[in-house]
Design a protein around this motif. Sequence first.
Motif, PDB file in Angstrom:
ATOM      1  N   HIS A   1      25.502 -11.848 -38.679  1.00 58.29           N
ATOM      2  CA  HIS A   1      26.226 -10.716 -38.089  1.00 58.29           C
ATOM      3  C   HIS A   1      26.279 -10.846 -36.574  1.00 58.29           C
ATOM      4  CE1 HIS A   1      27.234  -8.350 -41.513  1.00 58.29           C
ATOM      5  NE2 HIS A   1      25.997  -8.339 -41.965  1.00 58.29           N
ATOM      6  N   ILE A   2      25.226 -11.415 -35.998  1.00 60.65           N
ATOM      7  CA  ILE A   2      25.218 -11.587 -34.540  1.00 60.65           C
ATOM      8  C   ILE A   2      26.345 -12.554 -34.134  1.00 60.65           C
ATOM      9  CG2 ILE A   2      23.846 -12.490 -32.592  1.00 60.65           C
ATOM     10  CD1 ILE A   2      21.379 -11.188 -33.897  1.00 60.65           C
ATOM     11  N   VAL A   3      26.511 -13.631 -34.892  1.00 63.35           N
ATOM     12  CA  VAL A   3      27.606 -14.578 -34.613  1.00 63.35           C
ATOM     13  C   VAL A   3      28.958 -13.877 -34.811  1.00 63.35           C
ATOM     14  CG1 VAL A   3      28.706 -16.751 -35.305  1.00 63.35           C
ATOM     15  CG2 VAL A   3      26.212 -16.592 -35.234  1.00 63.35           C
TER      16      VAL A   3
ATOM     17  N   GLY B   1      27.716 -22.909 -38.364  1.00 57.76           N
ATOM     18  CA  GLY B   1      28.104 -21.501 -38.471  1.00 57.76           C
ATOM     19  C   GLY B   1      27.711 -20.692 -37.248  1.00 57.76           C
ATOM     20  N   ARG B   2      27.550 -21.373 -36.106  1.00 59.55           N
ATOM     21  CA  ARG B   2      27.115 -20.675 -34.885  1.00 59.55           C
ATOM     22  C   ARG B   2      28.282 -20.528 -33.904  1.00 59.55           C
ATOM     23  NH1 ARG B   2      23.422 -24.177 -36.676  1.00 59.55           N
ATOM     24  NH2 ARG B   2      21.564 -23.199 -37.558  1.00 59.55           N
ATOM     25  N   ILE B   3      28.092 -19.757 -32.855  1.00 57.13           N
ATOM     26  CA  ILE B   3      29.219 -19.381 -32.000  1.00 57.13           C
ATOM     27  C   ILE B   3      29.935 -20.590 -31.398  1.00 57.13           C
ATOM     28  CG2 ILE B   3      27.799 -18.910 -29.930  1.00 57.13           C
ATOM     29  CD1 ILE B   3      31.012 -17.048 -31.086  1.00 57.13           C
ATOM     30  N   GLU B   4      29.178 -21.608 -30.982  1.00 49.51           N
ATOM     31  CA  GLU B   4      29.849 -22.775 -30.379  1.00 49.51           C
ATOM     32  C   GLU B   4      30.793 -23.443 -31.371  1.00 49.51           C
ATOM     33  OE1 GLU B   4      26.859 -25.424 -28.770  1.00 49.51           O
ATOM     34  OE2 GLU B   4      26.126 -23.864 -27.416  1.00 49.51           O
ATOM     35  N   ASP B   5      30.461 -23.371 -32.665  1.00 53.26           N
ATOM     36  CA  ASP B   5      31.317 -23.970 -33.686  1.00 53.26           C
ATOM     37  C   ASP B   5      32.646 -23.223 -33.773  1.00 53.26           C
ATOM     38  OD1 ASP B   5      29.257 -25.819 -34.422  1.00 53.26           O
ATOM     39  OD2 ASP B   5      28.245 -24.173 -35.453  1.00 53.26           O
ATOM     40  N   PHE B   6      32.570 -21.894 -33.671  1.00 55.48           N
ATOM     41  CA  PHE B   6      33.803 -21.097 -33.751  1.00 55.48           C
ATOM     42  C   PHE B   6      34.617 -21.221 -32.465  1.00 55.48           C
ATOM     43  CE2 PHE B   6      30.958 -19.509 -36.950  1.00 55.48           C
ATOM     44  CZ  PHE B   6      31.790 -19.488 -38.050  1.00 55.48           C
TER      45      PHE B   6
ATOM     46  N   GLY C   1      36.851 -12.658 -28.119  1.00 52.40           N
ATOM     47  CA  GLY C   1      38.300 -12.768 -28.323  1.00 52.40           C
ATOM     48  C   GLY C   1      38.701 -13.863 -29.302  1.00 52.40           C
ATOM     49  N   ILE C   2      37.704 -14.492 -29.946  1.00 49.37           N
ATOM     50  CA  ILE C   2      38.011 -15.562 -30.909  1.00 49.37           C
ATOM     51  C   ILE C   2      38.717 -14.994 -32.139  1.00 49.37           C
ATOM     52  CG2 ILE C   2      36.958 -17.278 -32.457  1.00 49.37           C
ATOM     53  CD1 ILE C   2      34.841 -17.717 -30.252  1.00 49.37           C
ATOM     54  N   LEU C   3      38.317 -13.786 -32.511  1.00 46.24           N
ATOM     55  CA  LEU C   3      38.946 -13.154 -33.675  1.00 46.24           C
ATOM     56  C   LEU C   3      40.448 -12.982 -33.441  1.00 46.24           C
ATOM     57  CD1 LEU C   3      38.781 -11.859 -36.443  1.00 46.24           C
ATOM     58  CD2 LEU C   3      38.161  -9.706 -35.349  1.00 46.24           C
ATOM     59  N   ASP C   4      40.818 -12.593 -32.222  1.00 47.12           N
ATOM     60  CA  ASP C   4      42.245 -12.413 -31.902  1.00 47.12           C
ATOM     61  C   ASP C   4      42.996 -13.735 -32.060  1.00 47.12           C
ATOM     62  OD1 ASP C   4      41.637  -9.797 -31.280  1.00 47.12           O
ATOM     63  OD2 ASP C   4      41.263 -10.248 -29.169  1.00 47.12           O
ATOM     64  N   ILE C   5      42.387 -14.817 -31.582  1.00 42.97           N
ATOM     65  CA  ILE C   5      43.019 -16.146 -31.697  1.00 42.97           C
ATOM     66  C   ILE C   5      43.204 -16.513 -33.167  1.00 42.97           C
ATOM     67  CG2 ILE C   5      42.676 -18.625 -31.246  1.00 42.97           C
ATOM     68  CD1 ILE C   5      41.089 -17.775 -28.706  1.00 42.97           C
ATOM     69  N   LEU C   6      42.157 -16.265 -33.951  1.00 38.87           N
ATOM     70  CA  LEU C   6      42.197 -16.603 -35.376  1.00 38.87           C
ATOM     71  C   LEU C   6      43.261 -15.778 -36.089  1.00 38.87           C
ATOM     72  CD1 LEU C   6      38.343 -16.723 -36.163  1.00 38.87           C
ATOM     73  CD2 LEU C   6      39.875 -18.683 -35.983  1.00 38.87           C
ATOM     74  N   THR C   7      43.286 -14.485 -35.813  1.00 35.12           N
ATOM     75  CA  THR C   7      44.228 -13.585 -36.476  1.00 35.12           C
ATOM     76  C   THR C   7      45.661 -13.977 -36.132  1.00 35.12           C
ATOM     77  OG1 THR C   7      42.561 -11.857 -36.216  1.00 35.12           O
ATOM     78  CG2 THR C   7      44.763 -11.147 -36.870  1.00 35.12           C
ATOM     79  N   GLU C   8      45.881 -14.237 -34.864  1.00 31.30           N
ATOM     80  CA  GLU C   8      47.203 -14.649 -34.371  1.00 31.30           C
ATOM     81  C   GLU C   8      47.697 -15.901 -35.099  1.00 31.30           C
ATOM     82  OE1 GLU C   8      50.543 -14.562 -31.917  1.00 31.30           O
ATOM     83  OE2 GLU C   8      49.012 -13.015 -32.192  1.00 31.30           O
ATOM     84  N   ALA C   9      46.737 -16.789 -35.419  1.00 27.89           N
ATOM     85  CA  ALA C   9      47.094 -18.060 -36.060  1.00 27.89           C
ATOM     86  C   ALA C   9      47.158 -17.952 -37.588  1.00 27.89           C
ATOM     87  CB  ALA C   9      46.091 -19.136 -35.662  1.00 27.89           C
ATOM     88  N   GLY C  10      46.877 -16.748 -38.099  1.00 29.92           N
ATOM     89  CA  GLY C  10      46.991 -16.547 -39.542  1.00 29.92           C
ATOM     90  C   GLY C  10      45.703 -16.725 -40.323  1.00 29.92           C
ATOM     91  N   PHE C  11      44.560 -16.698 -39.627  1.00 27.93           N
ATOM     92  CA  PHE C  11      43.259 -16.831 -40.308  1.00 27.93           C
ATOM     93  C   PHE C  11      42.601 -15.466 -40.447  1.00 27.93           C
ATOM     94  CE2 PHE C  11      43.895 -20.934 -38.239  1.00 27.93           C
ATOM     95  CZ  PHE C  11      43.567 -21.819 -39.259  1.00 27.93           C
TER      96      PHE C  11
ATOM     97  N   ILE D   1      31.994 -13.485 -32.129  1.00 25.90           N
ATOM     98  CA  ILE D   1      33.373 -13.903 -32.403  1.00 25.90           C
ATOM     99  C   ILE D   1      34.348 -12.797 -31.994  1.00 25.90           C
ATOM    100  CG2 ILE D   1      35.004 -14.389 -34.295  1.00 25.90           C
ATOM    101  CD1 ILE D   1      32.725 -15.955 -35.671  1.00 25.90           C
ATOM    102  N   ARG D   2      33.968 -11.567 -32.285  1.00 26.51           N
ATOM    103  CA  ARG D   2      34.817 -10.428 -31.904  1.00 26.51           C
ATOM    104  C   ARG D   2      34.838 -10.249 -30.391  1.00 26.51           C
ATOM    105  NH1 ARG D   2      35.911  -7.394 -36.502  1.00 26.51           N
ATOM    106  NH2 ARG D   2      34.627  -8.026 -38.261  1.00 26.51           N
ATOM    107  N   GLU D   3      33.644 -10.233 -29.802  1.00 28.20           N
ATOM    108  CA  GLU D   3      33.535  -9.934 -28.367  1.00 28.20           C
ATOM    109  C   GLU D   3      34.208 -10.977 -27.484  1.00 28.20           C
ATOM    110  OE1 GLU D   3      29.319  -7.487 -28.722  1.00 28.20           O
ATOM    111  OE2 GLU D   3      29.343  -9.451 -27.744  1.00 28.20           O
TER     112      GLU D   3
END
Lengths: 468, 183
Positions: free
Chosen positions: A381-383, A351-356, A391-401, A387-389
Amino acid sequence: MSIKPATLFDKVWDSHVVRKIEDGPDVLFIDRHFIHEVTSPVAFLGMESRGLKVMFPEKTFATADHNTPTINQHLPVADPLSANQLKALETNTGKYGISHWGLGNPKNGIVHVVGPENGITLPGMTIVCGDSHTSTHGAFGAIAFGIGTSEVEMVLSSQCIMQPKPKKMRISVNGKLGKGILPKDVVLYIISQLTAAGATGYFVEFAGEAFENMSMEGRMTVCNMSIEMGARGGMIAPDETTFNYIKGREKAPKGEAWDKALAYWKTLKTDEGATFDKEYVFNASDIEPMITYGTNPGMGIGITKSIPTAEAAGGSKSSYEKSLQYMGFHEAEPMLGKKVDYVFIGSCTNGRIEDFRAFASIVKGRKKADHVTAWIVPGSHIVEQQIREEGILDILTEAGFQLRQPGCSACLAMNDDKVPAGKYAVSTSNRNFEGRQGPGSRTLLASPLVAAAAAVTGVVTDPRELIA
Amino acid sequence: MPIENVDTDQIIPARFLKATERKGFGDNLFRDWRYESDNTPKKDFVLNNPIYSGKILVGGKNFGSGSSREHAAWAIYDYGFRCVVSSFFADIFKNNSLNVGILPVTVSPEFLDKIFTAIEADPKTELVVDLPAQTITIAATGESESFDINSYKKHNLMNGYDDIDYLQAMKEEIKQFAEKSIY
């Protein structure tokens, strides 16, 4: 005078023994104690009935994680029993002056994620928590292990527990890991070789090139799952990777205290000539992406392999058959191509940043398979912030997650994140026991890359085929 | 219960860990093996068969693996068991059992097979566990084996003391030790 060569484990253990009891356990001093809402309330109750106080409140840290919801955390917790446990933790920590990062606190998250990321976990410490995955903290060269609630009460009231000294095992993995092979694959491979009880009674030191080259987050994933082969805990000697990770974290030593600590930490390694009760040596090049097919973490195979026959698997035939029957699998079937209903990435294991980052590397430019339900749960919350900072969230959202909020979530399904009966979940968590992710749920343990490959294809897929 | 790797999630599933007091856990002992999802008892599960009774639970190899939840030991105790027999116990479960007043008895794989064979032949098979003598005996045949327990824990179990009492009595020593700690 010559000093007898000692292992890393001996050095840390022996320096924490307050008293040795003849034909009994050692009284072991505990430097850090983590508590959470599920295994602590009865300990506080016990203290009250005996009229005891917390001896060193500054050495205990509390966070809420096991039964917290992973959506709408700003709303009151709907389940009255969960809400009651969270309230009890708040009340008990407040009463005794223990630091508490409860639901809504910006530092809140899974206990084994927040300890390290805030610099509470340090090399050479003894660390316990009423949670078997406390072994995670061994990644820093600490002796860290899970305890029961009676022992939580002991630590609160006396900062000590009573433990027989375990035997020592060293597991070396030499060579370099191949493309698409993550620390999770390394540990699932080791457990598949040793079985789920192969290290019971031992404390493990992980050594060799594969671990030396691993990041701290990767080392935490490996040590986290030492308990899944029965080990009391697992540890890795601290090195520059460790020191660089710790330096500057909020609760890490600073200035002169840092220099002093660092000098000591550099002595924390197994001396040449020190002996172990048992040794295993593996080659990194033998490890492929792993997946489990059964109902304990020892039942894992390379993702391109077929499910072993009962004879090849060893152990009790009836237990093996019961396990495959529960999973709805058969001997000699391939794992590749099996339909997946749920994907869970998160937990104290992954559940850490490298995993995401790993998960996003496969998801990027692809779409979630329509029939797959995916739970993406940061460890803290730090992780979540990272994820937000990044740009991983954008990738996830774009892919439907969708990204959820931190907590233990579907790893043990104490909250509402439950996999329905009969459904298959590829999960980055640590246990594939019957019903672990919800009554009747069927869990396939794997790395974040394997989870991502399953999430976008909807079937068990070799992630190496999707890596550019 | 001749099943291997009985983990603590089977002994008590996580959704029953939400209590803040230690009571009532026996009702949910082996919940998902014992009951259907509509709460009707599963007929083929050993605890639902009235022919089996007693205070000794006999389990397969690697009993109590997985989660550290002491609730597993509480559930076994609350149900009425005072002793668990297996050829191999997970470490944390073993500690938890001793701390709640359950005696974990480790026997050889061969002796465990003998016990299971005896129970299969006669569900009323009587097992005698003698803590002072550290022996376990199949009453009908007289076959017996000795088991290990350290003398500290044995003394505690026989006299009803626990580790917390012991630690409270050495607090001054702990305080002095803590003063040397760099953490």
